[in-house]
Scaffold this active site. Structure first.
Site, PDB file in Angstrom:
ATOM      1  N   CYS A 150       0.800  -1.225   0.000  1.00 62.86           N
ATOM      2  CA  CYS A 150       0.000   0.000   0.000  1.00 62.86           C
ATOM      3  C   CYS A 150       0.833   1.276   0.000  1.00 62.86           C
ATOM      4  CB  CYS A 150      -0.958  -0.012   1.183  1.00 62.86           C
ATOM      5  SG  CYS A 150      -2.123  -1.391   1.116  1.00 62.86           S
TER       6      CYS A 150
ATOM      7  N   HIS B 197      -2.647   8.358   5.862  1.00 66.73           N
ATOM      8  CA  HIS B 197      -2.972   7.045   5.294  1.00 66.73           C
ATOM      9  C   HIS B 197      -4.425   6.737   5.639  1.00 66.73           C
ATOM     10  CE1 HIS B 197      -2.275   3.080   3.686  1.00 66.73           C
ATOM     11  NE2 HIS B 197      -2.729   2.527   4.793  1.00 66.73           N
TER      12      HIS B 197
ATOM     13  N   GLU C  18      -1.008   5.845  13.368  1.00 68.35           N
ATOM     14  CA  GLU C  18      -0.718   7.124  12.713  1.00 68.35           C
ATOM     15  C   GLU C  18      -0.773   8.288  13.683  1.00 68.35           C
ATOM     16  OE1 GLU C  18      -1.907   8.480   8.676  1.00 68.35           O
ATOM     17  OE2 GLU C  18      -3.177   6.718   8.810  1.00 68.35           O
TER      18      GLU C  18
ATOM     19  N   LYS D  19      -9.406   8.501   1.858  1.00 64.75           N
ATOM     20  CA  LYS D  19      -9.947   7.141   1.724  1.00 64.75           C
ATOM     21  C   LYS D  19     -11.395   7.081   2.191  1.00 64.75           C
ATOM     22  CE  LYS D  19      -5.578   4.564   2.170  1.00 64.75           C
ATOM     23  NZ  LYS D  19      -4.652   5.675   2.426  1.00 64.75           N
TER      24      LYS D  19
ATOM     25  N   HIS E 275      -9.816   2.571  -0.529  1.00 66.19           N
ATOM     26  CA  HIS E 275      -8.392   2.231  -0.437  1.00 66.19           C
ATOM     27  C   HIS E 275      -8.017   1.404  -1.670  1.00 66.19           C
ATOM     28  CE1 HIS E 275      -4.513   1.189   0.799  1.00 66.19           C
ATOM     29  NE2 HIS E 275      -4.731   0.659   1.989  1.00 66.19           N
TER      30      HIS E 275
ATOM     31  N   PHE F 279       1.130  -3.388   4.256  1.00 66.95           N
ATOM     32  CA  PHE F 279       1.435  -4.739   4.704  1.00 66.95           C
ATOM     33  C   PHE F 279       2.885  -5.059   4.362  1.00 66.95           C
ATOM     34  CE2 PHE F 279      -3.134  -6.632   4.399  1.00 66.95           C
ATOM     35  CZ  PHE F 279      -3.514  -5.842   5.457  1.00 66.95           C
TER      36      PHE F 279
END
Length: 426
Positions: A173, A313, A324, A345, A350, A409
């Site tokens: 990502c 994010h 975050e 998002k 996403h 990830f």
């Protein structure tokens, strides 16, 4: 990886394809209005799945200018990328025929490559999964291109006649941020003067939905798809899968200024780190993301107190949003509490590897318009996420320095600092 300071890199063209808006203008109108583009999945029958919502692009490749042969040859993700390249080239005013092709490169990010075409072709060669030994003779001639993600970068390079460095960056990502960061490195080290850079992903397929179902990363909020993506909200329960692309024309600063190009922003700093900890887990203290932010700010020669906006994010999972929040406090100190933060998002979902580039576009446009896009669906902030997450409505806000971050990830943590035209001219 951090980038050198020998040559400066600016964005002079932008092309965007996202749910709810094809093109840069439609994208900005969507995210600045706080509208959401999440809905029930229409690409296939999602009834058997836990999460049945997604952010799908209303994309017509014929209307976008692709030929029947291009549509047949290219996976949906590659189609997104090429259409965005057409837009960003026009937007930049750059004439490829007037460039040395050996000084023009491509850098494309993707997390899952040509997933949709691969799944469709596997269904054909395996007779819908009934044959363990597949019959390759039923596969289309372009099956190899679907297997090799570098085909997306090749399509982009062919589109503009670029003969310089070409790469696909696949870091989950953070791919969209890392692909642009890689492009900047090539310009700064002198390997290219112009880079076509960005990311594309089209992952809304049964296999992807099933994989995220298995780890319960996506939301089960199927009753209200438009409200399913809720970053930083107390009731958040996972992310909404999306798709899309954003591509940029990046130029060495002097190259851009000599031709009188419009400059959206300078990519002033970039850094990426890996937590070497867990494939999907995040430490709650946000240390690795904070480290990437600090390094990106240092490279940009920007004080934490000079950051005007953070494009988060903000995936909408419990652990990411806490992680975050801690990272911003750790890297920016008290300034974190007075800096607007938002997650787009909440509106466009996403799109895995593509979202980092889409968020770079949002950050550059926030600088351009002095407006911070909102975090949609943020009605009840999580007490653990106690920063200014710009709920529901866009905010007029003087923005000269924007920070965009990504978390992926594998433990990847990336941060990029964009600065406005005033700093470009310094």
């Amino acid at each position: 990886m951090t980038l050198g300071q020998e040559r400066r890199v600016v964005i002079t063209g932008m092309g965007v394809t996202v749910p709810g808006g094809i093109g840069k203008k439609a994208f900005w109108e969507l995210i600045s209005s706080g509208r959401t583009a999440t809905r029930a999945i229409t690409f296939f029958d999602a009834a058997p799945y836990r999460s049945r919502v997604a952010a799908e692009c209303d994309f017509d490749p014929v209307a976008a200018g692709l030929s029947k042969q291009e549509i047949r040859r290219m996976d949906r993700a590659a189609q997104f990328a090429v259409v965005c390249v057409d837009e960003c080239l026009e937007d930049s005013g750059l004439e490829p025929d007037g460039l040395d092709p050996a000084r023009v490169g491509t850098s494309v990010g993707t997390a899952v490559g040509c997933t949709m075409s691969l799944e469709e072709e596997y269904s054909v060669v395996s007779d819908a999964g009934r044959r363990w030994l597949v019959d390759h003779t039923y596969g289309v001639p372009h099956l190899f291109d679907y297997l090799v993600p570098s085909s997306i970068a090749a399509e982009v390079a062919w589109r503009v006649g670029a003969e310089g460095p070409a790469a696909v960056i696949s870091t989950g990502c953070t791919s969209g941020l890392d692909a642009v960061g890689h492009a900047c490195a090539l310009i700064r080290e002198g390997s290219a003067d112009v880079m076509i850079a960005g990311a594309a992903d089209a992952p809304i397929s049964p296999i992807t939905v099933a994989c995220f179902d298995a780890i319960k990363a996506t939301t089960p909020g199927n009753h209200a798809p438009e409200r399913a993506s809720r970053p930083f909200d107390r009731g958040r329960d996972g992310f909404v899968l999306g798709e899309g692309a954003a591509m940029f024309i990046l130029e060495e600063r002097e190259h851009a200024l000599r031709r009188g190009a419009h400059v959206y922003a300078e990519i002033a700093g970039f850094a990426t780190r890996c937590n070497a900890y867990h494939m999907t887990g995040l430490r709650p203290d946000g240390r690795e993301m904070a480290e990437a932010i600090k390094l990106a700010l240092a490279e940009a020669r920007v004080d934490p107190a000079d950051v005007d906006y953070i494009n988060a994010h903000g995936s909408g999972t419990k652990q990411n949003d806490r992680h975050e929040t801690a990272a911003y406090k750790r890297s920016l100190g008290h300034h974190a509490y007075t800096t607007p933060v938002s997650s787009i998002k909440s509106m466009v979902g996403h799109s895995l590897g593509a979202i980092g580039s889409i968020e770079i576009a949002a950050s550059a446009l926030a600088i351009q318009h002095d407006t911070v896009p909102p975090t949609a669906n943020l009605h009840e902030p999580d007490p653990e996420c106690d920063l200014d997450y710009v709920p529901l409505h866009a905010r007029e806000w003087r923005t000269d320095v924007a920070l965009s971050v990504g978390s992926g990830f594998g433990g990847f943590q990336s941060a990029m600092v964009l600065s406005g035209p005033e700093r470009v001219n310094q």
